[in-house]
Design a protein around this motif. Structure first.
Motif, short mmCIF file in Angstrom:
data_model
loop_
_atom_site.label_atom_id
_atom_site.label_comp_id
_atom_site.label_asym_id
_atom_site.label_seq_id
_atom_site.Cartn_x
_atom_site.Cartn_y
_atom_site.Cartn_z
N SER A 138 0.69 -1.36 -0.15
CA SER A 138 0.05 -0.20 -0.03
C SER A 138 0.89 1.12 -0.07
O SER A 138 0.03 2.18 -0.06
CB SER A 138 -0.95 -0.04 1.15
OG SER A 138 -0.39 0.43 2.43
N TYR A 189 1.40 2.66 -6.73
CA TYR A 189 1.33 1.72 -5.45
C TYR A 189 1.61 0.41 -5.63
O TYR A 189 1.58 -0.04 -6.34
CB TYR A 189 -0.26 1.89 -4.89
CG TYR A 189 -0.80 3.10 -4.53
CD1 TYR A 189 -0.44 3.63 -3.14
CD2 TYR A 189 -1.36 4.15 -5.33
CE1 TYR A 189 -1.01 4.89 -2.84
CE2 TYR A 189 -1.87 5.13 -5.23
CZ TYR A 189 -1.82 5.71 -3.75
OH TYR A 189 -1.94 7.16 -3.63
N CYS A 246 1.60 -3.45 -4.81
CA CYS A 246 0.38 -4.29 -4.42
C CYS A 246 0.94 -5.66 -3.84
O CYS A 246 0.50 -6.40 -3.17
CB CYS A 246 -0.18 -4.54 -5.77
SG CYS A 246 -0.97 -3.17 -6.82
N PHE A 277 -4.43 2.22 -6.11
CA PHE A 277 -4.42 1.46 -4.99
C PHE A 277 -5.27 0.30 -5.24
O PHE A 277 -5.49 -0.91 -5.05
CB PHE A 277 -4.44 1.74 -3.59
CG PHE A 277 -3.94 0.51 -2.61
CD1 PHE A 277 -3.12 -0.12 -2.52
CD2 PHE A 277 -4.99 0.61 -1.75
CE1 PHE A 277 -2.91 -1.08 -1.67
CE2 PHE A 277 -4.88 -0.37 -0.64
CZ PHE A 277 -3.91 -1.22 -0.86
#
Length: 245
Positions: A73, A112, A114, A138
């Motif tokens: 994140s 972002y 993952c 995200f």
């Protein structure tokens, strides 16, 4: 025993010699002077001291390798900074797109994280390659159609066949109410369905009056008004809608 006179000096010299030897053999320890160690004793002492000093030195404790931190994140730039803070080299850091149908742009610092390889808690050595998989949003991290972001790009996806529906039948045309047969102009007055008299009646049952509005069904009709004039249900640009004129 009597010593001859001529031997007396010899006897005295011998006694003096014996007394000197006895005094010279007195140990230095008894006389208070420091004893001088022998060469063999000094060598043994030096060997023992060197042996005690040159013992094996303890080996330094090795520094443990860092472990993979939690990067999920975070943005790519935040993840990179966290690796540096954990003393993990970024020389072998690699970035890739999370989905097969997405191309990772050169400037992906705000994308972002993952997924990360190796997993959290795994020891990271100087030769370990750290791979982070990124998504622009995200929320896309949890979206996957067999590894594709868009379902239509998945080769295994079969779109549903289009449903063929029969065209809806056209609505039946409304049947217009039959127009009453025009009454001849002139003649005597008649009573319309509203109970009033006139020379002619409109389609909704009222006497035809010159200047009044006429119903839609009477457009184009020519009848005799109550004043005896012949009028037609026509459009008047100055007044809407149609009127008898």
């Amino acid at each position: 025993m009597r010593i001859p006179r001529r031997l007396v000096p010899v006897a005295l010299a011998g006694l003096l010699a014996l007394a000197g030897c006895s005094g010279g053999s007195t140990s230095r320890a008894e006389s208070g002077a420091p004893a001088t160690p022998s060469p063999s004793a000094a060598t043994a002492t030096a060997t023992e001291t060197a042996t005690e000093t040159a013992g094996p030195s303890p080996s330094p404790t090795p520094t443990p390798d860092p472990v993979m931190p939690a990067l999920h994140s975070r943005t790519y730039e935040q993840a990179r900074a966290e690796l540096v803070r954990q003393d993990i080299s970024t020389a072998l850091l690699k970035a890739a797109a999370q989905h097969k149908d997405v191309t990772l742009p050169p400037d992906h610092g705000s994308w972002y994280v993952c997924d990360v390889s190796p997993r959290i808690g795994t020891e990271v050595t100087a030769t370990t390659t750290v791979t982070v998989r990124l998504a622009q949003d995200f929320s896309d991290c949890t979206t996957s159609f067999n590894g594709y972001l868009h379902q239509k790009n998945d080769p295994a996806y079969t779109p549903p066949a289009p449903t063929t529906q029969a065209p809806a039948p056209a609505p039946a045309p409304e049947k217009a109410a039959p127009k009453p047969a025009p009454k001849p102009v002139g003649g005597s007055m008649i009573t319309c369905s509203d109970g009033k008299q006139g020379y002619a009646c409109t389609s909704n049952g009222h006497p035809v009056v010159d200047g009044q509005f006429c119903p839609k069904a009477d457009r184009g009709r020519t009848l005799k008004a109550t004043n005896g004039t012949t009028v037609t249900c026509s459009y008047d640009p100055s007044v809407r809608p149609y009127r008898w004129q």
